[in-house]
Design a protein around this motif. Structure first.
Motif, PDB file in Angstrom:
ATOM      1  N   TRP A   1       0.861  -1.185   0.000  1.00 17.35           N
ATOM      2  CA  TRP A   1       0.000   0.000   0.000  1.00 17.35           C
ATOM      3  C   TRP A   1       0.898   1.235   0.000  1.00 17.35           C
ATOM      4  N   ILE A   2       0.968   1.887  -1.161  1.00 17.23           N
ATOM      5  CA  ILE A   2       1.859   3.049  -1.321  1.00 17.23           C
ATOM      6  C   ILE A   2       1.191   4.283  -0.724  1.00 17.23           C
ATOM      7  N   THR A   3       1.813   4.909   0.258  1.00 22.95           N
ATOM      8  CA  THR A   3       1.223   6.110   0.855  1.00 22.95           C
ATOM      9  C   THR A   3       1.810   7.378   0.252  1.00 22.95           C
ATOM     10  N   GLU A   4       2.973   7.257  -0.349  1.00 21.71           N
ATOM     11  CA  GLU A   4       3.592   8.432  -0.955  1.00 21.71           C
ATOM     12  C   GLU A   4       4.540   7.940  -2.036  1.00 21.71           C
ATOM     13  N   ALA A   5       4.517   8.601  -3.188  1.00 18.59           N
ATOM     14  CA  ALA A   5       5.430   8.220  -4.265  1.00 18.59           C
ATOM     15  C   ALA A   5       5.917   9.477  -4.956  1.00 18.59           C
ATOM     16  N   SER A   6       7.211   9.562  -5.184  1.00 15.92           N
ATOM     17  CA  SER A   6       7.782  10.724  -5.874  1.00 15.92           C
ATOM     18  C   SER A   6       8.810  10.238  -6.877  1.00 15.92           C
ATOM     19  N   HIS A   7       8.787  10.852  -8.042  1.00 15.66           N
ATOM     20  CA  HIS A   7       9.726  10.499  -9.106  1.00 15.66           C
ATOM     21  C   HIS A   7      10.395  11.767  -9.603  1.00 15.66           C
ATOM     22  N   HIS A   8      11.576  11.620 -10.175  1.00 14.97           N
ATOM     23  CA  HIS A   8      12.200  12.746 -10.861  1.00 14.97           C
ATOM     24  C   HIS A   8      13.161  12.260 -11.928  1.00 14.97           C
ATOM     25  N   SER A   9      12.903  12.685 -13.157  1.00 10.61           N
ATOM     26  CA  SER A   9      13.831  12.418 -14.255  1.00 10.61           C
ATOM     27  C   SER A   9      14.700  13.642 -14.450  1.00 10.61           C
ATOM     28  N   ASP A  10      15.997  13.483 -14.284  1.00 13.94           N
ATOM     29  CA  ASP A  10      16.881  14.620 -14.529  1.00 13.94           C
ATOM     30  C   ASP A  10      17.394  14.534 -15.970  1.00 13.94           C
ATOM     31  N   THR A  11      16.899  15.448 -16.797  1.00  8.94           N
ATOM     32  CA  THR A  11      17.233  15.349 -18.221  1.00  8.94           C
ATOM     33  C   THR A  11      18.698  15.688 -18.484  1.00  8.94           C
ATOM     34  N   GLN A  12      19.274  16.547 -17.643  1.00 10.76           N
ATOM     35  CA  GLN A  12      20.680  16.898 -17.851  1.00 10.76           C
ATOM     36  C   GLN A  12      21.613  15.705 -17.622  1.00 10.76           C
ATOM     37  N   SER A  13      21.416  15.030 -16.487  1.00 13.73           N
ATOM     38  CA  SER A  13      22.329  13.934 -16.141  1.00 13.73           C
ATOM     39  C   SER A  13      21.844  12.601 -16.706  1.00 13.73           C
ATOM     40  N   GLY A  14      20.583  12.523 -17.128  1.00  8.83           N
ATOM     41  CA  GLY A  14      20.053  11.250 -17.591  1.00  8.83           C
ATOM     42  C   GLY A  14      19.794  10.259 -16.463  1.00  8.83           C
ATOM     43  N   TRP A  15      19.676  10.761 -15.245  1.00  8.30           N
ATOM     44  CA  TRP A  15      19.387   9.873 -14.116  1.00  8.30           C
ATOM     45  C   TRP A  15      17.930   9.993 -13.690  1.00  8.30           C
ATOM     46  N   PHE A  16      17.501   8.912 -13.031  1.00  9.45           N
ATOM     47  CA  PHE A  16      16.129   8.845 -12.551  1.00  9.45           C
ATOM     48  C   PHE A  16      16.155   8.637 -11.034  1.00  9.45           C
ATOM     49  N   PHE A  17      15.289   9.355 -10.338  1.00 10.61           N
ATOM     50  CA  PHE A  17      15.244   9.279  -8.874  1.00 10.61           C
ATOM     51  C   PHE A  17      13.814   8.966  -8.437  1.00 10.61           C
ATOM     52  N   MET A  18      13.682   8.244  -7.360  1.00  8.32           N
ATOM     53  CA  MET A  18      12.363   7.729  -7.012  1.00  8.32           C
ATOM     54  C   MET A  18      12.338   7.394  -5.521  1.00  8.32           C
ATOM     55  N   ARG A  19      11.227   7.682  -4.909  1.00  7.05           N
ATOM     56  CA  ARG A  19      11.057   7.353  -3.493  1.00  7.05           C
ATOM     57  C   ARG A  19       9.636   6.888  -3.261  1.00  7.05           C
ATOM     58  N   HIS A  20       9.482   5.754  -2.617  1.00 10.70           N
ATOM     59  CA  HIS A  20       8.169   5.251  -2.249  1.00 10.70           C
ATOM     60  C   HIS A  20       8.089   5.101  -0.749  1.00 10.70           C
ATOM     61  N   GLU A  21       6.928   5.422  -0.220  1.00  7.38           N
ATOM     62  CA  GLU A  21       6.665   5.117   1.179  1.00  7.38           C
ATOM     63  C   GLU A  21       5.517   4.105   1.161  1.00  7.38           C
ATOM     64  N   ILE A  22       5.725   2.946   1.798  1.00  9.07           N
ATOM     65  CA  ILE A  22       4.760   1.842   1.730  1.00  9.07           C
ATOM     66  C   ILE A  22       4.380   1.426   3.149  1.00  9.07           C
ATOM     67  N   ARG A  23       3.088   1.245   3.396  1.00  8.83           N
ATOM     68  CA  ARG A  23       2.670   0.790   4.724  1.00  8.83           C
ATOM     69  C   ARG A  23       3.309  -0.555   5.024  1.00  8.83           C
TER      70      ARG A  23
END
Lengths: 283, 283, 283, 283
Positions: C30-52
């Motif tokens: 059960w995901i209570t919070e989800a955040s993503h970020h694609s950094d186009t300059q560096s070509g990296w992807f970042f992600m954080r999930h908070e799960i019960r």
């Protein structure tokens, strides 16, 4: 540096500044700060001078005698205070510690120019924190069925401690009208909303229901009408849909602390003048 | 309401305020605004009065003659201006329109108290926008190999239009030292960073590389040293990792516009005093 | 509510979100919070999930085993933490109490989700305040002629108390490079300026000299290069010509406290990812 | 870069993110931005994805067909839009130009991603400004005795120009209930106060009377109840006793412009979801 603070409100007319600054110059008063304000709507004039005490040839009592004729001539409401005579501030709190702890720390570290003769609370939770600061803690429980004895005791304590100022640091009880009148413009409250929005109880819940994008806090003098007294200071913080009521409560605490300490500081330094339920703050 | 603005800087000592306010009271001057500042570090005193012109028995020239002995006595640097004599402001821009359009709209809607005799640009893109406002557009291309003729023409245009003030509204060219000296404290620039961070070119790229969480803009007088003149006004806006350099450029535009218009307004209303490369702004 | 926090950084490509959210859905997470970020300059992807935590059929160790193949497939730098396993934070301070008192109060009132095994200081002034909170106080004086033994002791104390995080709450000493390396991205500092302006000593004096109109504070991870580590949080407060350096110090304290507590909170909740000396903060 | 924007609201349950991201991954959709929000109070889940259009093998119509079964399964309220299909925005204004000029300049400089088929005004003052931008100006006077014909014409013009969105850029007329219903969640207003404070007419006068220390502006969707629709964006600016109502009007203009342009931008980029008279803004 010890200063005298001369604070004046009077009907506006030509020559007030000249008269007052002449008076000060006559006695070689060294003005370190001067602020004026002409309110065109009300036709009143407001003025505050800070003068180095060591530049003047008299003490506060003689100052008052020497200045009185000028005050009469211009129908001034006025006061002069000595920065070395610290105001006596009684703090009142309930169970929430954030505003109280903030004010106590500022006082303890020398940032807040006042004396704190005692803290009054309707609960006993914050005793240890207060007593660590060397300040007496007066526990005055409030009986919801009969609040009158408690407020009689509060009134007695304020007078016993010769307080100039009472700060409701999230006290969470509504003061009875008689107390409001007895200590008019001496009781400062922090309300946890951006007034006039969300008067009364549970303002963060009200804010959440309305879906506002900023929440705030308001520091004001207490009058008989709830949350309607003259506003001294306000501020806000941005929130978003992600913030629950609990988040608002947490974020709001920081705004409450900041706004209350700024407002109290203005009051302690005699920077606040009240006219027509509004304030002039010479910040 | 037409006012005279008396702006003074002098070494601090007792009696300045009394002398000046006496002078004004003698002639029945109705003070609508008064601001003072004692700078304890430098030992200088700064003061600005706004006086209703219709309350005084003389014009600007007579005011100057009457006040001159006092100014000499206190070694004042001073000026007095008439709010009805609008400053003449030459705007300079390049290709970016946001600051120019903002200033033109404020002027056009009566918010900015000045005259704009002309706009000078090194490009021709913004001509139509400027001319719609009824303002002459002077296209002065800058040859990167030899910038001297262009700046000679700029200097000539400024003098020809009898400008008091020049505003670099994102002009994107560095003025030659001679121009900076010729119009000292008359040229206002908007730099798109929170100075002293990110001096020089491409500040938003610099900010992105450093990973700051706020970006800003700075309105300052132009001096010979790049982006190092006295700061009039600054502000910031919050950014996050989601904001690309392009987002920063977009968000920054709003800060640039606001900061430049506020700074220019302070200048136009004679609220800015410069001392030791710093400003006193009686806002 | 107990949650698992899954924090991921990897080279960007199609299918990462699907793979991760499938993994979580497979186990009824059960995901209570989800955040993503694609950094186009560096070509990296970042992600954080908070799960019960109570929605998942396994503990942290099993989670790690089950997720490892996915992490390998996408070359992820990743971590998963349990919100009920509080981070252990060693606070370091000098003589100034404002940041320390603020963090201690937040911790004491349950606002800051961490344990504080001890406070280390090079002075003894703040002992009583710390001990009132029931926290051991380690006085480790620093000999200006030979700082090495003190920092060896600091390093030993950090390890002895099994700290995840060290907070320099106005510690006023520069950590030696070896300590910076040993606890990389675990040491958080509050610098009393809006970096990159005014690096190093006495930033408020530097700000006063430059005549800026806003002052700030910066919370950042400590790296070997002074005041140049990844920025977690910043904020500013408006000042004017009236504010002396002492006023700036006082006003700055409030910004320092707020910025440090916000930045530390982000860190404690695993909201900060570092890449290329910059942070992604999923606030 | 052309993107599809998939915006979803549905009752919260396990597996939504997985299902949607699987769907996208199945078709090799390149997600450039993803935002989620679980509202624990209402039990609803909100989600927005931005996907590179060139990474998907279908157009908007096929996307809708392919996604429909998933939407049904989860009882989604949803929409998908193509960033290259610009929304059609009708601007409405009265005599005040600041908000209109600001939006027109942003549109003209390419900052605001929309088409503006026409401007409607109950006065003729702003015609030349609008027409300079190449936009038709529709003068629809409102007869105070009988407003119905004017609003019938307004409604006709909105439909004739196939508008998606109507912006009341200080239009100063209250829309009739029928218009509010016909274009529900399509009409955006800027109110010149920090709602819910100072609903209705002359909010700056109300603010001055109450003596607040900050004034604000609110961008919201128009509903039948005056100034009570879902809030998209708000902001404030500090004022003091020195600021007259006229100063508030001037300072407020800048807040109004900023808040309206930010709110409109969120709307144009499909970042705003409305639920229970509140907004989720995936900014």
């Amino acid at each position: 540096m010890r200063t005298f603070r001369l604070v004046i409100a009077c009907p506006d007319r030509v020559g007030i500044v000249a008269k007052v600054s002449n008076f000060l110059a006559t006695y070689n008063g060294w003005i370190t700060e001067a602020s004026h304000h002409s309110d065109t709507q009300s036709g009143w004039f407001f003025m505050r001078h800070e003068i180095r005490a060591d530049s003047l040839p008299f003490d506060l009592e003689e100052f008052r005698r020497a200045f009185a004729p000028i005050a009469r001539e211009f129908s001034m409401k006025w006061r002069v205070s000595d920065s070395s005579e610290l105001k006596r501030v009684v703090l009142m709190a309930s169970r929430e510690s954030h505003c109280l702890a903030d004010l106590l720390h500022r006082w303890h570290s020398g940032e807040l120019p006042c004396e704190i003769p005692c803290v009054i609370s309707n609960h006993d939770e914050l005793r240890s924190m207060v007593e660590w600061h060397g300040i007496p803690y007066c526990h005055v429980p409030v009986d919801p069925q009969d609040k009158e004895p408690a407020f009689a005791e509060v009134s007695r304590l304020i007078r016993e401690h010769a307080a100039d100022t009472v700060v409701l640091a999230r006290y969470m009880q509504i003061l009875p009208p008689q107390l409001c009148r007895e200590f008019a413009m001496q009781v400062i409250n922090i309300h946890h909303s951006f007034l006039p929005s969300f008067v009364g109880a549970r303002p963060y819940h009200q804010a959440s229901l309305r879906g506002v994008k900023l929440i705030g806090a308001t520091c004001h003098y207490v009058t008989e009408e709830l949350d309607a007294g003259p506003i001294i200071e306000q501020d806000v913080v941005r929130i978003s849909h992600r913030d629950s009521v609990e988040d608002m409560v947490r974020l709001g605490k920081d705004v409450e602390k900041m706004v209350l300490s700024r407002g109290l500081r203005y009051h302690l330094e005699d920077r606040v003048l009240v006219h027509d339920n509004r304030t002039v703050v010479f910040a």
